[in-house]
Design a protein around this motif. Structure first.
Motif, PDB file in Angstrom:
ATOM      1  N   ALA A  11       0.831  -1.207   0.000  1.00 41.59           N
ATOM      2  CA  ALA A  11       0.000   0.000   0.000  1.00 41.59           C
ATOM      3  C   ALA A  11       0.864   1.255   0.000  1.00 41.59           C
ATOM      4  O   ALA A  11       0.580   2.217  -0.733  1.00 41.59           O
ATOM      5  N   ALA A  15       1.141   3.718  -3.478  1.00 36.58           N
ATOM      6  CA  ALA A  15       0.284   4.894  -3.238  1.00 36.58           C
ATOM      7  C   ALA A  15       0.503   6.040  -4.231  1.00 36.58           C
ATOM      8  O   ALA A  15      -0.477   6.646  -4.684  1.00 36.58           O
ATOM      9  N   ARG A  19      -5.000   5.340  -7.567  1.00 34.88           N
ATOM     10  CA  ARG A  19      -6.007   6.202  -6.947  1.00 34.88           C
ATOM     11  C   ARG A  19      -6.603   5.515  -5.719  1.00 34.88           C
ATOM     12  O   ARG A  19      -6.833   4.305  -5.736  1.00 34.88           O
ATOM     13  N   ARG A  20      -6.850   6.302  -4.701  1.00 32.80           N
ATOM     14  CA  ARG A  20      -7.615   5.809  -3.551  1.00 32.80           C
ATOM     15  C   ARG A  20      -9.083   5.976  -3.923  1.00 32.80           C
ATOM     16  O   ARG A  20      -9.617   7.076  -3.904  1.00 32.80           O
ATOM     17  N   GLN A  46     -10.059   3.309 -11.166  1.00 32.24           N
ATOM     18  CA  GLN A  46      -8.593   3.258 -11.201  1.00 32.24           C
ATOM     19  C   GLN A  46      -8.074   3.696 -12.579  1.00 32.24           C
ATOM     20  O   GLN A  46      -8.830   3.701 -13.555  1.00 32.24           O
ATOM     21  N   ARG A  54      -3.337  -2.226  -9.041  1.00 33.06           N
ATOM     22  CA  ARG A  54      -2.671  -2.345  -7.744  1.00 33.06           C
ATOM     23  C   ARG A  54      -1.602  -3.439  -7.766  1.00 33.06           C
ATOM     24  O   ARG A  54      -0.436  -3.210  -7.422  1.00 33.06           O
ATOM     25  N   THR A 158      -4.514  -4.510  -1.048  1.00 36.89           N
ATOM     26  CA  THR A 158      -4.541  -3.140  -0.515  1.00 36.89           C
ATOM     27  C   THR A 158      -5.935  -2.534  -0.584  1.00 36.89           C
ATOM     28  O   THR A 158      -6.258  -1.614   0.175  1.00 36.89           O
ATOM     29  N   GLU A 162      -8.199  -0.152   2.432  1.00 34.75           N
ATOM     30  CA  GLU A 162      -8.983   1.069   2.214  1.00 34.75           C
ATOM     31  C   GLU A 162     -10.439   0.883   2.651  1.00 34.75           C
ATOM     32  O   GLU A 162     -11.043   1.781   3.248  1.00 34.75           O
TER      33      GLU A 162
END
Length: 313
Positions: A11, A15, A19-20, A46, A54, A158, A162
């Motif tokens: 993560a 990062a 995108r979160r 994403q 990811r 990850t 979130e």
């Protein structure tokens, strides 16, 4: 197995490059689908349109620089290939993506937009994967497995970190399964941090890869893969996915291709979300009535891939 520390490190590592994504409450609906409290994790937002970015990014960042000049190679039904193509663009090296002939025209065009060399091979992912491995062995390209690589699984996991940060009182999570890397990563996090969460996998009726293995107690190759959803069409999972899944997944629900299409239409009508059929699989399971969700339970459904199926239909 994959340690929580590996996923937490992934993560931090990825990062700056991903995108979160939002966790959106599915409220104010004209056509409610459940009495549970439903949240959608929008991995369709994403950079390449799916969670796959990811895992591929984590794998790239863990690859020694001296191994990269001959490029990257993989096999994919579409979404993982896009993530690897983007990884090649980030690293400034060529990416060669082997895809089955069932890949959607939309994903094929996006792969080429990312600058990847695309090779059509076989009717399903498994056949494309044989060609991708042979190509990597011949050329020295770095082969990135879409679900059997520990660094890829850690990257996919990850998303669960979130989700728990945004929804710590999560009760149920619904996860689409192709090869199983996403559900393995998510399960690794939840077993460590919140083992009471019910993990439900979703597979196509025409590709029940993980369910067949869990029922037989060992990794099993399907006799045939008949789903038209290329991003979920896989004849055999990997041992690491099986070992994680059999101790963590509560159940697997099978959905028809047409049910995923109808769910993608629902996501577009109700939420304004353009999801591919794998991205709509979790909603398809809810809408099918084959999944028991207690009233008021906090349920997270992953919208794991973007596409225009629901818009075009």
């Amino acid at each position: 197995m994959i340690a929580l520390s590996d996923i937490e490190a992934a993560a931090r590592r990825i990062a700056p490059h991903i995108r979160r994504t939002p966790l959106l409450a599915a409220t104010a609906l004209r056509e409610p689908v459940s009495t549970a409290e439903l949240f959608l994790k929008l991995e369709c937002l994403q950079p390449t349109g799916s969670f796959k970015v990811r895992g591929a990014t984590n794998r790239l960042l863990l690859t020694p620089a001296e191994d990269l000049p001959r490029g990257l190679a993989t096999a994919s039904g579409g979404n993982h290939g896009l993530a690897v193509a983007r990884s090649g663009a980030l690293a400034g090296v060529p990416a060669t993506i082997f895809v089955p002939r069932t890949i959607s025209a939309e994903k094929l065009a996006k792969l080429r937009d990312w600058g990847a060399t695309v090779r059509l091979e076989g009717a399903v992912w498994d056949e494309a994967n044989v060609a991708a491995r042979a190509f990597a062995a011949e050329t020295g390209a770095v082969y990135i497995h879409p679900f059997g690589d520990t660094s890829v699984i850690a990257g996919q996991g990850t998303v669960a970190l979130e989700i728990l940060e945004a929804l710590p009182d999560l009760d149920v999570i619904l996860v689409a399964i192709g090869g199983g890397g996403l559900v393995a990563g998510i399960a690794s996090v939840l077993k460590a941090l919140k083992p009471a969460v019910r993990i439900v996998g979703i597979e196509p009726v025409g590709s029940p890869t993980l369910r067949a293995s869990l029922e037989k107690g060992a990794v099993t190759r399907l006799d045939a893969v008949t789903t038209r959803v290329a991003t979920m069409a896989c004849g055999k999972t990997e041992e690491i996915v099986f070992e994680i899944a059999r101790g963590a997944i509560s159940e697997i629900v099978l959905v028809e291709d047409e049910e995923m299409l109808e769910a993608a239409r629902w996501l577009w009508r109700e939420m304004g979300l353009a999801a591919d059929l794998s991205g709509a699989a979790a909603l398809a399971a809810i809408r099918s009535g084959r999944l028991d969700l207690p009233p008021g339970a906090k349920v997270c459904a992953l919208v794991c891939g973007a596409g225009s199926e629901g818009i075009q239909a």
